[in-house]
Write a protein that holds these residues in place. Structure first.
Motif, PDB file in Angstrom:
ATOM      1  N   LYS A  76       1.884 -15.928  -6.145  1.00 46.75           N
ATOM      2  CA  LYS A  76       1.562 -15.942  -7.593  1.00 46.75           C
ATOM      3  C   LYS A  76       2.092 -14.674  -8.087  1.00 46.75           C
ATOM      4  O   LYS A  76       2.571 -14.513  -9.306  1.00 46.75           O
ATOM      5  CB  LYS A  76       0.002 -16.417  -7.825  1.00 46.75           C
ATOM      6  CG  LYS A  76      -0.374 -16.027  -9.066  1.00 46.75           C
ATOM      7  CD  LYS A  76      -2.002 -16.394  -9.180  1.00 46.75           C
ATOM      8  CE  LYS A  76      -2.474 -16.201 -10.574  1.00 46.75           C
ATOM      9  NZ  LYS A  76      -4.005 -16.386 -10.543  1.00 46.75           N
ATOM     10  N   SER A  77       1.634 -13.534  -7.484  1.00 49.16           N
ATOM     11  CA  SER A  77       2.114 -12.008  -8.230  1.00 49.16           C
ATOM     12  C   SER A  77       3.393 -12.153  -8.164  1.00 49.16           C
ATOM     13  O   SER A  77       4.004 -11.334  -8.996  1.00 49.16           O
ATOM     14  CB  SER A  77       1.457 -11.201  -7.150  1.00 49.16           C
ATOM     15  OG  SER A  77      -0.008 -11.213  -7.401  1.00 49.16           O
ATOM     16  N   ILE A  78       4.360 -12.455  -7.126  1.00 47.37           N
ATOM     17  CA  ILE A  78       5.782 -12.452  -7.030  1.00 47.37           C
ATOM     18  C   ILE A  78       6.301 -13.134  -8.307  1.00 47.37           C
ATOM     19  O   ILE A  78       7.274 -12.888  -9.038  1.00 47.37           O
ATOM     20  CB  ILE A  78       6.400 -13.031  -5.809  1.00 47.37           C
ATOM     21  CG1 ILE A  78       6.017 -11.992  -4.540  1.00 47.37           C
ATOM     22  CG2 ILE A  78       7.695 -13.121  -5.979  1.00 47.37           C
ATOM     23  CD1 ILE A  78       6.980 -11.092  -4.334  1.00 47.37           C
ATOM     24  N   LYS A  79       5.756 -14.371  -8.713  1.00 46.51           N
ATOM     25  CA  LYS A  79       6.403 -15.134  -9.480  1.00 46.51           C
ATOM     26  C   LYS A  79       5.985 -14.638 -10.992  1.00 46.51           C
ATOM     27  O   LYS A  79       7.013 -14.569 -11.874  1.00 46.51           O
ATOM     28  CB  LYS A  79       5.642 -16.667  -9.469  1.00 46.51           C
ATOM     29  CG  LYS A  79       6.215 -17.631  -8.488  1.00 46.51           C
ATOM     30  CD  LYS A  79       5.462 -19.021  -8.204  1.00 46.51           C
ATOM     31  CE  LYS A  79       6.209 -19.539  -6.969  1.00 46.51           C
ATOM     32  NZ  LYS A  79       5.442 -20.874  -6.772  1.00 46.51           N
ATOM     33  N   GLN A  80       4.861 -14.016 -11.213  1.00 43.94           N
ATOM     34  CA  GLN A  80       4.689 -13.415 -12.100  1.00 43.94           C
ATOM     35  C   GLN A  80       5.390 -12.065 -12.424  1.00 43.94           C
ATOM     36  O   GLN A  80       5.785 -11.654 -13.699  1.00 43.94           O
ATOM     37  CB  GLN A  80       3.197 -12.948 -12.594  1.00 43.94           C
ATOM     38  CG  GLN A  80       2.773 -12.411 -13.809  1.00 43.94           C
ATOM     39  CD  GLN A  80       1.033 -12.061 -13.872  1.00 43.94           C
ATOM     40  OE1 GLN A  80       0.472 -12.382 -12.771  1.00 43.94           O
ATOM     41  NE2 GLN A  80       0.658 -11.671 -14.847  1.00 43.94           N
TER      42      GLN A  80
ATOM     43  N   PHE B  31      11.191  -4.478 -10.964  1.00 46.44           N
ATOM     44  CA  PHE B  31      10.520  -5.266 -10.115  1.00 46.44           C
ATOM     45  C   PHE B  31       9.382  -4.804  -9.073  1.00 46.44           C
ATOM     46  O   PHE B  31       8.213  -5.311  -9.027  1.00 46.44           O
ATOM     47  CB  PHE B  31      11.457  -6.272  -9.247  1.00 46.44           C
ATOM     48  CG  PHE B  31      10.652  -7.329  -8.432  1.00 46.44           C
ATOM     49  CD1 PHE B  31      10.533  -8.483  -9.075  1.00 46.44           C
ATOM     50  CD2 PHE B  31      10.685  -7.110  -7.149  1.00 46.44           C
ATOM     51  CE1 PHE B  31      10.084  -9.538  -8.303  1.00 46.44           C
ATOM     52  CE2 PHE B  31       9.881  -8.130  -6.510  1.00 46.44           C
ATOM     53  CZ  PHE B  31       9.403  -9.396  -7.015  1.00 46.44           C
ATOM     54  N   VAL B  32      10.014  -3.745  -8.144  1.00 42.17           N
ATOM     55  CA  VAL B  32       9.182  -3.323  -7.325  1.00 42.17           C
ATOM     56  C   VAL B  32       7.993  -2.442  -7.633  1.00 42.17           C
ATOM     57  O   VAL B  32       6.769  -2.704  -7.352  1.00 42.17           O
ATOM     58  CB  VAL B  32       9.995  -2.475  -6.200  1.00 42.17           C
ATOM     59  CG1 VAL B  32       9.243  -1.731  -5.159  1.00 42.17           C
ATOM     60  CG2 VAL B  32      10.936  -3.274  -5.191  1.00 42.17           C
ATOM     61  N   ARG B  33       8.063  -1.865  -8.958  1.00 42.20           N
ATOM     62  CA  ARG B  33       7.152  -1.028  -9.479  1.00 42.20           C
ATOM     63  C   ARG B  33       6.127  -2.037  -9.999  1.00 42.20           C
ATOM     64  O   ARG B  33       4.886  -1.733  -9.673  1.00 42.20           O
ATOM     65  CB  ARG B  33       7.477  -0.060 -10.557  1.00 42.20           C
ATOM     66  CG  ARG B  33       6.801   0.979 -11.070  1.00 42.20           C
ATOM     67  CD  ARG B  33       7.149   1.738 -12.116  1.00 42.20           C
ATOM     68  NE  ARG B  33       7.931   0.749 -13.389  1.00 42.20           N
ATOM     69  CZ  ARG B  33       7.243   0.200 -14.346  1.00 42.20           C
ATOM     70  NH1 ARG B  33       6.134  -0.045 -14.469  1.00 42.20           N
ATOM     71  NH2 ARG B  33       8.114  -0.452 -15.092  1.00 42.20           N
ATOM     72  N   ILE B  34       6.452  -2.956 -10.638  1.00 45.97           N
ATOM     73  CA  ILE B  34       5.537  -3.875 -11.300  1.00 45.97           C
ATOM     74  C   ILE B  34       4.820  -4.573 -10.168  1.00 45.97           C
ATOM     75  O   ILE B  34       3.564  -4.639 -10.189  1.00 45.97           O
ATOM     76  CB  ILE B  34       6.238  -5.032 -12.220  1.00 45.97           C
ATOM     77  CG1 ILE B  34       6.768  -4.200 -13.331  1.00 45.97           C
ATOM     78  CG2 ILE B  34       5.116  -5.824 -12.696  1.00 45.97           C
ATOM     79  CD1 ILE B  34       7.708  -5.156 -14.334  1.00 45.97           C
ATOM     80  N   LEU B  35       5.412  -5.141  -9.087  1.00 44.62           N
ATOM     81  CA  LEU B  35       4.583  -5.813  -8.047  1.00 44.62           C
ATOM     82  C   LEU B  35       3.756  -4.777  -7.306  1.00 44.62           C
ATOM     83  O   LEU B  35       2.768  -5.112  -6.920  1.00 44.62           O
ATOM     84  CB  LEU B  35       5.744  -6.317  -7.045  1.00 44.62           C
ATOM     85  CG  LEU B  35       5.046  -7.117  -6.040  1.00 44.62           C
ATOM     86  CD1 LEU B  35       4.482  -8.231  -6.360  1.00 44.62           C
ATOM     87  CD2 LEU B  35       6.069  -7.277  -4.960  1.00 44.62           C
ATOM     88  N   CYS B  36       4.016  -3.471  -7.058  1.00 41.25           N
ATOM     89  CA  CYS B  36       3.236  -2.622  -6.573  1.00 41.25           C
ATOM     90  C   CYS B  36       2.045  -2.489  -7.268  1.00 41.25           C
ATOM     91  O   CYS B  36       1.030  -2.342  -6.816  1.00 41.25           O
ATOM     92  CB  CYS B  36       4.030  -1.383  -6.091  1.00 41.25           C
ATOM     93  SG  CYS B  36       5.142  -1.461  -4.734  1.00 41.25           S
ATOM     94  N   ASP B  37       2.331  -2.318  -8.643  1.00 40.66           N
ATOM     95  CA  ASP B  37       0.861  -1.962  -9.615  1.00 40.66           C
ATOM     96  C   ASP B  37       0.080  -3.269  -9.354  1.00 40.66           C
ATOM     97  O   ASP B  37      -1.100  -3.041  -9.409  1.00 40.66           O
ATOM     98  CB  ASP B  37       1.522  -1.989 -10.862  1.00 40.66           C
ATOM     99  CG  ASP B  37       2.025  -0.257 -11.099  1.00 40.66           C
ATOM    100  OD1 ASP B  37       1.921   0.509 -10.055  1.00 40.66           O
ATOM    101  OD2 ASP B  37       2.722  -0.201 -12.079  1.00 40.66           O
ATOM    102  N   MET B  38       0.818  -4.399  -9.567  1.00 39.58           N
ATOM    103  CA  MET B  38      -0.023  -5.598  -9.398  1.00 39.58           C
ATOM    104  C   MET B  38      -0.931  -5.773  -8.306  1.00 39.58           C
ATOM    105  O   MET B  38      -2.123  -6.263  -8.169  1.00 39.58           O
ATOM    106  CB  MET B  38       0.970  -6.992  -9.823  1.00 39.58           C
ATOM    107  CG  MET B  38       0.250  -8.124 -10.056  1.00 39.58           C
ATOM    108  SD  MET B  38       1.337  -9.501 -10.684  1.00 39.58           S
ATOM    109  CE  MET B  38       2.251  -8.805 -11.958  1.00 39.58           C
ATOM    110  N   ILE B  39      -0.406  -5.761  -6.970  1.00 38.86           N
ATOM    111  CA  ILE B  39      -1.115  -6.030  -5.734  1.00 38.86           C
ATOM    112  C   ILE B  39      -1.551  -4.744  -5.067  1.00 38.86           C
ATOM    113  O   ILE B  39      -2.076  -4.966  -4.116  1.00 38.86           O
ATOM    114  CB  ILE B  39      -0.066  -6.801  -4.811  1.00 38.86           C
ATOM    115  CG1 ILE B  39       1.062  -6.033  -4.332  1.00 38.86           C
ATOM    116  CG2 ILE B  39       0.328  -8.101  -5.686  1.00 38.86           C
ATOM    117  CD1 ILE B  39       1.850  -6.912  -3.358  1.00 38.86           C
TER     118      ILE B  39
END
Length: 77
Positions: free
Chosen positions: A26-30, A42-50
């Motif tokens: 779900k986090s990857i898709k968002q 992408f990596v920065r956003i994903l890391c912040d999210m999870i």
């Protein structure tokens, strides 16, 4: 848990606590929807999210996400 993000520019490993696959998916898709291709964030956003962090390691990842195919796979040992 180590996850490798694989795509044409470079491969990046991120590390954090265990995360349920459905939550990760779900986090990857968002993140795919939110990221800016020009800025390549992408990596920065994903890391912040999870709550993971980017790491430099030769250790094999637990899971790989291929951004080109939008698929997950487990690395071969």
């Amino acid at each position: 848990m180590i996850i490798e993000i694989e795509y044409y520019k470079n491969d990046t490993k991120i590390c954090g606590g265990n995360i349920d696959f459905s939550e990760l998916d779900k986090s990857i898709k968002q993140t795919e929807k939110l990221c800016d291709l020009k800025e390549d964030n992408f990596v920065r956003i994903l890391c912040d999210m999870i709550r993971f962090e980017k790491i430099e390691t030769d250790e094999l990842p637990d899971l790989v996400y291929d951004r080109d195919t939008k698929k997950f796979y487990r690395p071969h040992f």
